[in-house]
Design a protein around this motif. Structure first.
Motif, PDB file in Angstrom:
ATOM      1  N   THR A  68    -156.148  -2.848  -7.294  1.00 48.68           N
ATOM      2  CA  THR A  68    -157.385  -2.573  -6.580  1.00 48.68           C
ATOM      3  C   THR A  68    -158.246  -3.827  -6.618  1.00 48.68           C
ATOM      4  OG1 THR A  68    -158.329  -1.699  -8.615  1.00 48.68           O
ATOM      5  CG2 THR A  68    -157.364  -0.113  -7.076  1.00 48.68           C
ATOM      6  N   THR A  69    -159.185  -3.919  -5.698  1.00 49.76           N
ATOM      7  CA  THR A  69    -159.932  -5.161  -5.521  1.00 49.76           C
ATOM      8  C   THR A  69    -160.675  -5.578  -6.776  1.00 49.76           C
ATOM      9  OG1 THR A  69    -160.196  -4.688  -3.178  1.00 49.76           O
ATOM     10  CG2 THR A  69    -161.685  -6.295  -4.117  1.00 49.76           C
ATOM     11  N   ASP A  70    -161.130  -4.609  -7.561  1.00 49.91           N
ATOM     12  CA  ASP A  70    -161.846  -5.000  -8.782  1.00 49.91           C
ATOM     13  C   ASP A  70    -160.887  -5.374  -9.907  1.00 49.91           C
ATOM     14  OD1 ASP A  70    -160.779  -2.594  -9.495  1.00 49.91           O
ATOM     15  OD2 ASP A  70    -162.695  -1.559  -9.755  1.00 49.91           O
ATOM     16  N   ALA A  71    -159.583  -5.416  -9.599  1.00 45.87           N
ATOM     17  CA  ALA A  71    -158.544  -5.872 -10.528  1.00 45.87           C
ATOM     18  C   ALA A  71    -158.493  -5.047 -11.799  1.00 45.87           C
ATOM     19  CB  ALA A  71    -158.729  -7.347 -10.857  1.00 45.87           C
ATOM     20  N   THR A  72    -158.860  -3.762 -11.703  1.00 41.36           N
ATOM     21  CA  THR A  72    -158.833  -2.910 -12.901  1.00 41.36           C
ATOM     22  C   THR A  72    -157.590  -2.032 -12.954  1.00 41.36           C
ATOM     23  OG1 THR A  72    -160.076  -1.184 -11.751  1.00 41.36           O
ATOM     24  CG2 THR A  72    -161.349  -2.843 -12.974  1.00 41.36           C
ATOM     25  N   ASN A  73    -156.784  -2.057 -11.869  1.00 45.55           N
ATOM     26  CA  ASN A  73    -155.675  -1.102 -11.820  1.00 45.55           C
ATOM     27  C   ASN A  73    -154.445  -1.778 -11.225  1.00 45.55           C
ATOM     28  OD1 ASN A  73    -154.092   1.176 -11.802  1.00 45.55           O
ATOM     29  ND2 ASN A  73    -155.061   2.064  -9.983  1.00 45.55           N
ATOM     30  N   TYR A  74    -153.674  -2.464 -12.072  1.00 48.46           N
ATOM     31  CA  TYR A  74    -152.426  -3.068 -11.635  1.00 48.46           C
ATOM     32  C   TYR A  74    -151.325  -2.006 -11.627  1.00 48.46           C
ATOM     33  CZ  TYR A  74    -154.359  -7.774 -12.081  1.00 48.46           C
ATOM     34  OH  TYR A  74    -155.109  -8.903 -11.913  1.00 48.46           O
ATOM     35  N   LEU A  75    -150.618  -1.901 -10.504  1.00 50.50           N
ATOM     36  CA  LEU A  75    -149.533  -0.936 -10.417  1.00 50.50           C
ATOM     37  C   LEU A  75    -148.239  -1.548 -10.930  1.00 50.50           C
ATOM     38  CD1 LEU A  75    -150.077   0.715  -6.915  1.00 50.50           C
ATOM     39  CD2 LEU A  75    -151.021   1.368  -9.124  1.00 50.50           C
ATOM     40  N   LYS A  76    -147.542  -0.827 -11.803  1.00 56.55           N
ATOM     41  CA  LYS A  76    -146.250  -1.279 -12.316  1.00 56.55           C
ATOM     42  C   LYS A  76    -145.142  -0.293 -11.987  1.00 56.55           C
ATOM     43  CE  LYS A  76    -148.206  -3.974 -16.123  1.00 56.55           C
ATOM     44  NZ  LYS A  76    -148.187  -4.230 -17.586  1.00 56.55           N
ATOM     45  N   GLU A  77    -145.502   0.965 -11.758  1.00 59.75           N
ATOM     46  CA  GLU A  77    -144.504   1.991 -11.461  1.00 59.75           C
ATOM     47  C   GLU A  77    -144.237   1.987  -9.947  1.00 59.75           C
ATOM     48  OE1 GLU A  77    -147.305   2.678 -13.224  1.00 59.75           O
ATOM     49  OE2 GLU A  77    -146.296   2.383 -15.143  1.00 59.75           O
ATOM     50  N   VAL A  78    -143.604   0.933  -9.481  1.00 58.94           N
ATOM     51  CA  VAL A  78    -143.331   0.763  -8.057  1.00 58.94           C
ATOM     52  C   VAL A  78    -141.848   0.437  -7.887  1.00 58.94           C
ATOM     53  CG1 VAL A  78    -143.877  -0.518  -5.952  1.00 58.94           C
ATOM     54  CG2 VAL A  78    -145.675  -0.090  -7.666  1.00 58.94           C
ATOM     55  N   LYS A  79    -141.107   1.365  -7.289  1.00 57.32           N
ATOM     56  CA  LYS A  79    -139.693   1.098  -6.995  1.00 57.32           C
ATOM     57  C   LYS A  79    -139.607   0.094  -5.837  1.00 57.32           C
ATOM     58  CE  LYS A  79    -137.909   5.685  -8.283  1.00 57.32           C
ATOM     59  NZ  LYS A  79    -139.188   6.443  -8.391  1.00 57.32           N
ATOM     60  N   ILE A  80    -138.567  -0.716  -5.844  1.00 54.11           N
ATOM     61  CA  ILE A  80    -138.401  -1.715  -4.785  1.00 54.11           C
ATOM     62  C   ILE A  80    -136.938  -1.752  -4.384  1.00 54.11           C
ATOM     63  CG2 ILE A  80    -138.265  -3.552  -6.529  1.00 54.11           C
ATOM     64  CD1 ILE A  80    -139.512  -5.436  -4.421  1.00 54.11           C
ATOM     65  N   SER A  81    -136.679  -1.715  -3.066  1.00 57.63           N
ATOM     66  CA  SER A  81    -135.314  -1.641  -2.542  1.00 57.63           C
ATOM     67  C   SER A  81    -135.127  -2.652  -1.420  1.00 57.63           C
ATOM     68  CB  SER A  81    -135.008  -0.239  -1.990  1.00 57.63           C
ATOM     69  OG  SER A  81    -135.247   0.759  -2.960  1.00 57.63           O
ATOM     70  N   THR A  82    -133.887  -3.088  -1.224  1.00 59.35           N
ATOM     71  CA  THR A  82    -133.542  -3.971  -0.113  1.00 59.35           C
ATOM     72  C   THR A  82    -132.090  -3.746   0.256  1.00 59.35           C
ATOM     73  OG1 THR A  82    -133.434  -6.265   0.656  1.00 59.35           O
ATOM     74  CG2 THR A  82    -132.887  -5.872  -1.661  1.00 59.35           C
ATOM     75  N   ASN A  83    -131.758  -3.956   1.528  1.00 59.14           N
ATOM     76  CA  ASN A  83    -130.347  -3.898   1.936  1.00 59.14           C
ATOM     77  C   ASN A  83    -129.845  -5.231   2.471  1.00 59.14           C
ATOM     78  OD1 ASN A  83    -131.624  -3.985   4.400  1.00 59.14           O
ATOM     79  ND2 ASN A  83    -130.810  -2.053   5.172  1.00 59.14           N
ATOM     80  N   ASP A  84    -130.718  -6.248   2.473  1.00 67.34           N
ATOM     81  CA  ASP A  84    -130.289  -7.555   2.966  1.00 67.34           C
ATOM     82  C   ASP A  84    -130.878  -8.722   2.181  1.00 67.34           C
ATOM     83  OD1 ASP A  84    -132.937  -7.464   3.730  1.00 67.34           O
ATOM     84  OD2 ASP A  84    -132.561  -7.755   5.869  1.00 67.34           O
ATOM     85  N   ASN A  85    -131.622  -8.423   1.097  1.00 68.73           N
ATOM     86  CA  ASN A  85    -132.270  -9.441   0.258  1.00 68.73           C
ATOM     87  C   ASN A  85    -133.353 -10.227   1.008  1.00 68.73           C
ATOM     88  OD1 ASN A  85    -130.496  -8.683  -1.768  1.00 68.73           O
ATOM     89  ND2 ASN A  85    -129.075 -10.364  -1.371  1.00 68.73           N
ATOM     90  N   LYS A  86    -133.742  -9.719   2.190  1.00 62.79           N
ATOM     91  CA  LYS A  86    -134.830 -10.359   2.931  1.00 62.79           C
ATOM     92  C   LYS A  86    -136.013  -9.410   3.131  1.00 62.79           C
ATOM     93  CE  LYS A  86    -132.575 -12.039   6.562  1.00 62.79           C
ATOM     94  NZ  LYS A  86    -132.286 -12.891   7.747  1.00 62.79           N
ATOM     95  N   THR A  87    -135.723  -8.156   3.438  1.00 61.49           N
ATOM     96  CA  THR A  87    -136.780  -7.153   3.583  1.00 61.49           C
ATOM     97  C   THR A  87    -136.774  -6.251   2.357  1.00 61.49           C
ATOM     98  OG1 THR A  87    -136.780  -7.173   6.000  1.00 61.49           O
ATOM     99  CG2 THR A  87    -137.577  -5.183   4.933  1.00 61.49           C
ATOM    100  N   PHE A  88    -137.949  -6.136   1.722  1.00 61.20           N
ATOM    101  CA  PHE A  88    -138.080  -5.352   0.490  1.00 61.20           C
ATOM    102  C   PHE A  88    -139.073  -4.226   0.733  1.00 61.20           C
ATOM    103  CE2 PHE A  88    -136.515  -9.454  -0.705  1.00 61.20           C
ATOM    104  CZ  PHE A  88    -135.640  -9.215  -1.751  1.00 61.20           C
TER     105      PHE A  88
END
Length: 613
Positions: A68-88
Motif C-alpha cells: 500500500t502507498t503508505d508502505a505499511t502492508n507488504y504482500l508476501k502471500e502471492v502465488k506467481i505463475s508463468t507458461n513462457d518465462n516472459k509473462t507472469f
C-alpha cells in the motif's frame, strides 16, 4: 522545477523499453476490483528463480514488492505463475484492499530480477534501474465474467464459401527471325613465324583464343639476353616484355615462343602474323547468353548450320533447353513462348548483338488467369490472415497464449476437414491482455523484405474454439453472498445464477478476477456445458465459444497505409491529455503495435525492426 511530493509513477519511463513490455492493472488505473490478479510481461525470458520461490510464491527479499502507498502492508502471500518465462501472473491469496474503502497499491520491480539469456538485471542499460507503478483498488469484487466483444473476431464469421471461377492464364509470346548467317566465333591464330637474319628457328604455342591483335608482330631479345619484347610493327606499339626461361619466352595474354634448337642471345628476333579472334554474334534470353561456333559447341554455344534455315533449327533446339521459354522453328523464324503462363513472362529479356542478322519481337501478351468471384455471406480470407479475438476485459494469459500445442485444450484452430487435428502456430496476447491473435507457423512464401510469410490452409473452412473454465464448487457458498445456495455443485443466487469464479484447476478461459468466460453473452456463467456458435448465434446454455470462416488460395501482400493522424504533423498547442491516434486503412495486427524494436534473422543477416517509438 520546484519541490513536489514523490511521484508514485516514477520509473515509468522503463515501461515498453528495455526488458519490460506491459503490466496490469495499468499504471494509474482507478477502481480496480479487489479480486484482481497482477500481470507483468517482459520482452525476453526471465530467470524464474529470481522472481519465483520454490514454493510458487513471489520472492519476498525485496526484488519484487506489492504494498500500500503508505508502505505499511507488504504482500508476501502471492502465488506467481508463468507458461513462457516472459509473462507472469501474480494472484494474492487474499483479496486486495478493503471492503469499506479505496486503497492505492504500488508494485516495485528491482534490477535484481535477472534475464535468462545473460544473467543481467532486467533494467541493465536502461534509463533507470527499477520500475514501479501504482493503481487504486476499490472496495468491490469483480463478479462479471468476460466476453468476446460483439463483432470482436477476425476473420468475421462466414457461413458459405465464395464461388470462384478461374480463366486460363496466357503465356507471353516472342519471336527471333534469322535474316542472314550469324558470325561464328573463330579463335585467334599466329602464322608465318620466321627468324630474322641468323636467329634460330622457333614455333608459337598457347595462343590466346580471344587475342584481338591483327597484323605483323615482332619479338626481339634484349641486350642482356634475359628478356624479350613484343611489338606490333604496323602501329609500332609495344605489347609487352617477358622473361626468358630456357628455350621459351611467354607473353602473358598472347602466346609462347619456343626455340626449335639453340638458345636465346642478344639481338635475335622473329616476325609473325597475328590473326585476331572473330567475336561471335550473340542471342540473350533472360539471364542466358548464346554464341555461335563452327565446331565442337560447348554449353550455351550453337553450332552453325549449312544454311540460314538449318542455323535457325539449331538455335531452336538450344533454346528449348532454356528454363524460361520454349521454342518452335518455322523456316527462319523462331517462335518463343514463356514456360509459365502469366504476366511474368512479359519481363523475360530478349536481345541480340547484331540487329542486321536477327530481327527480334520481345516477349509480350502474357496475362494472369482471370478470376471471377461471387461472394457468399462474407468474403473468404487470404491464406496469410492472422486470427484475432478481442475481449471486453483483460484475460488470464496462462490458458490463451503460447504455442498451439500448449493451449490446445483451451483454445485452438481446426480445419473442419479433420476437426480432431489442431493447426500449429502461436497464440499471442496483446492490447493490455484484451486481444488474442493466432499466427500460423506454416511458411508459404516471402514478403518484399525477403522474410517468410506464414499461412493457414488454403480453400478451407476453419473453426476457432475457446473453452470456458470450469466453475468452482460449493465449498464456500456461505461466504459468497448472495450466491449462497448449492445447486448442481455450484453456488447460486435466488435468480438461479452461478457464482462466476473459476475452479482452481485453471482449465479454461477466465478474466483477471478468475471469472470464467461468458461465451454465450448471457451476462452470467454456465461453464463449459456446450458451445455458443457465433455463426448461428444459438442460445445453448454453455459458455464455450466458437466461430468458423473460409480461406481462399490467395496471399495478401499489399502493405497497410496510414490514413489520418492526431495530432497532425507540426500541430501546435495540442492538449497534454489528448490521445495520439493513428488511423490505418486495414485492420492491424494488435501484437505488432508495440514500443521498441525486435531483431530478426533473414538468411545470414540480422536486422532490427522498429515498432512505435
Amino acid at each position: 522545477g520546484g519541490r513536489k511530493p514523490p511521484d508514485p509513477g516514477r520509473g515509468i519511463g522503463v515501461l515498453g523499453e528495455c526488458s519490460l513490455e506491459s503490466v496490469y492493472p495499468e499504471p494509474g488505473q482507478k477502481e480496480v476490483p479487489r479480486n484482481t490478479m497482477i500481470i507483468i510481461t517482459f520482452k525476453e525470458e526471465i530467470k524464474v528463480d529470481t522472481i519465483i520461490k520454490a514454493n510458487g510464491y513471489i520472492q519476498d527479499d525485496g526484488r519484487i514488492k506489492i504494498y500500500t502507498t503508505d508502505a505499511t502492508n507488504y504482500l508476501k502471500e502471492v502465488k506467481i505463475s508463468t507458461n513462457d518465462n516472459k509473462t507472469f501472473v501474480l494472484q494474492p491469496d487474499n483479496y486486495l484492499g478493503s471492503a469499506t474503502e479505496y486503497i492505492t497499491y504500488t508494485v516495485y520491480l528491482s534490477n535484481d530480477i535477472k534475464k535468462k539469456a545473460d544473467n543481467q538485471g532486467i533494467f541493465s542499460n536502461c534509463r533507470g534501474d527499477f520500475f514501479q507503478w501504482s493503481f487504486e483498488v476499490s472496495n468491490k469484487l469483480d463478479l462479471t465474467p468476460p466476453q468476446v466483444l460483439n463483432q470482436g473476431v477476425f476473420p468475421p464469421p462466414d457461413n458459405e464459401p465464395d464461388v470462384v471461377n478461374f480463366g486460363a492464364a496466357v503465356a507471353a509470346q516472342g519471336k527471333i527471325e534469322v535474316n542472314f548467317q550469324p558470325r561464328p566465333f573463330r579463335a585467334a591464330s599466329i602464322t608465318d613465324v620466321a627468324p630474322v637474319n641468323s636467329s634460330p628457328a622457333a614455333s608459337v604455342s598457347n595462343v590466346n583464343r580471344n587475342l584481338n591483335q591483327n597484323g605483323p608482330l615482332k619479338i626481339t631479345v634484349s641486350a642482356d639476353a634475359l628478356t624479350a619484347s613484343l611489338e606490333n610493327t604496323d602501329s609500332h606499339n609495344q605489347l609487352g616484355t617477358a622473361v626468358i626461361s630456357g628455350q621459351a619466352v611467354s607473353f602473358s595474354g598472347f602466346f609462347t615462343l619456343t626455340l626449335t634448337s639453340g638458345s636465346f642471345s642478344a639481338g635475335q628476333a622473329w616476325t609473325m602474323m597475328a590473326n585476331a579472334a572473330q567475336i561471335s554474334d550473340e542471342i540473350t534470353v533472360g539471364s542466358l547468353k548464346y554464341s555461335f561456333i563452327e565446331s565442337a559447341p560447348a554449353s550455351q554455344q550453337i553450332l552453325m548450320g549449312a544454311s540460314v534455315n538449318e542455323t535457325a533449327a539449331r538455335i531452336t533446339a538450344q533454346l528449348n533447353n532454356h528454363p524460361d521459354v520454349t521454342a518452335a522453328a518455322s523456316g527462319t523464324e523462331i517462335n518463343l513462348s514463356a514456360r509459365l503462363a502469366g504476366s511474368g513472362g512479359n519481363n523475360i529479356f530478349l536481345g541480340v548483338s547484331n540487329t542486321n542478322i536477327f530481327t527480334v519481337t520481345p516477349l509480350a501478351g502474357g496475362t494472369e488467369r482471370a478470376v471471377t468471384r461471387t461472394i457468399k455471406d462474407k468474403r473468404d480470407q487470404p491464406r496469410n490472415a492472422v486470427i484475432q479475438i478481442d475481449f471486453n476485459e483483460a484475460i488470464n494469459p496462462l490458458t490463451v497464449s503460447g504455442a498451439a500445442g500448449q493451449v490446445k485444450d483451451y483454445i485452438k484452430v481446426v480445419d473442419l476437414t479433420d476437426p480432431s487435428v489442431f493447426l500449429s502456430g502461436k497464440f499471442v496476447l496483446s492490447n493490455q491482455y484484451r486481444t488474442v491473435e493466432f499466427v500460423s507457423d506454416q511458411p508459404c512464401g516471402v514478403n518484399s523484405c525477403g522474410e517468410q510469410i506464414f499461412c493457414l490452409p488454403a480453400n478451407s473452412q476453419l473453426r476457432v474454439w475457446l473453452k470456458a473454465a470450469d466453475l468452482d464448487d460449493c465449498n464456500n457458498c456461505s461466504t459468497r453472498s448472495p450466491y449462497t445456495t448449492c445447486v448442481n455443485a455450484h453456488c447460486q443466487n435466488a435468480a438461479g445464477e452461478n457464482y462466476p469464479l473459476s475452479s482452481s484447476a485453471l482449465n479454461g478461459l477466465m478474466d483477471l478476477a478468475a471469472n470464467s468466460l461468458d461465451g454465450n453473452r448471457t451476462n452470467g456463467a454456465q461453464g463449459p456445458q456446450s458451445e455458443y456458435d457465433e455463426n448461428i448465434k444459438n442460445t445453448n446454455l454453455g459458455d464455450n465459444y466458437q466461430w468458423s470462416f473460409y480461406t481462399s488460395a490467395e496471399i495478401e501482400i499489399s502493405a497497410p497505409e496510414i490514413d489520418a493522424l492526431q495530432p497532425v504533423h507540426g500541430q501546435d498547442n495540442f492538449p497534454l491529455a489528448e490521445a495520439i491516434k493513428i488511423d490505418f486503412n486495414k485492420l492491424m495486427m494488435s501484437s505488432s503495435l508495440l514500443t521498441g524494436e525486435r531483431t530478426i534473422s533473414n538468411g545470414p543477416s540480422i536486422f532490427k525492426h522498429k515498432y512505435l517509438n
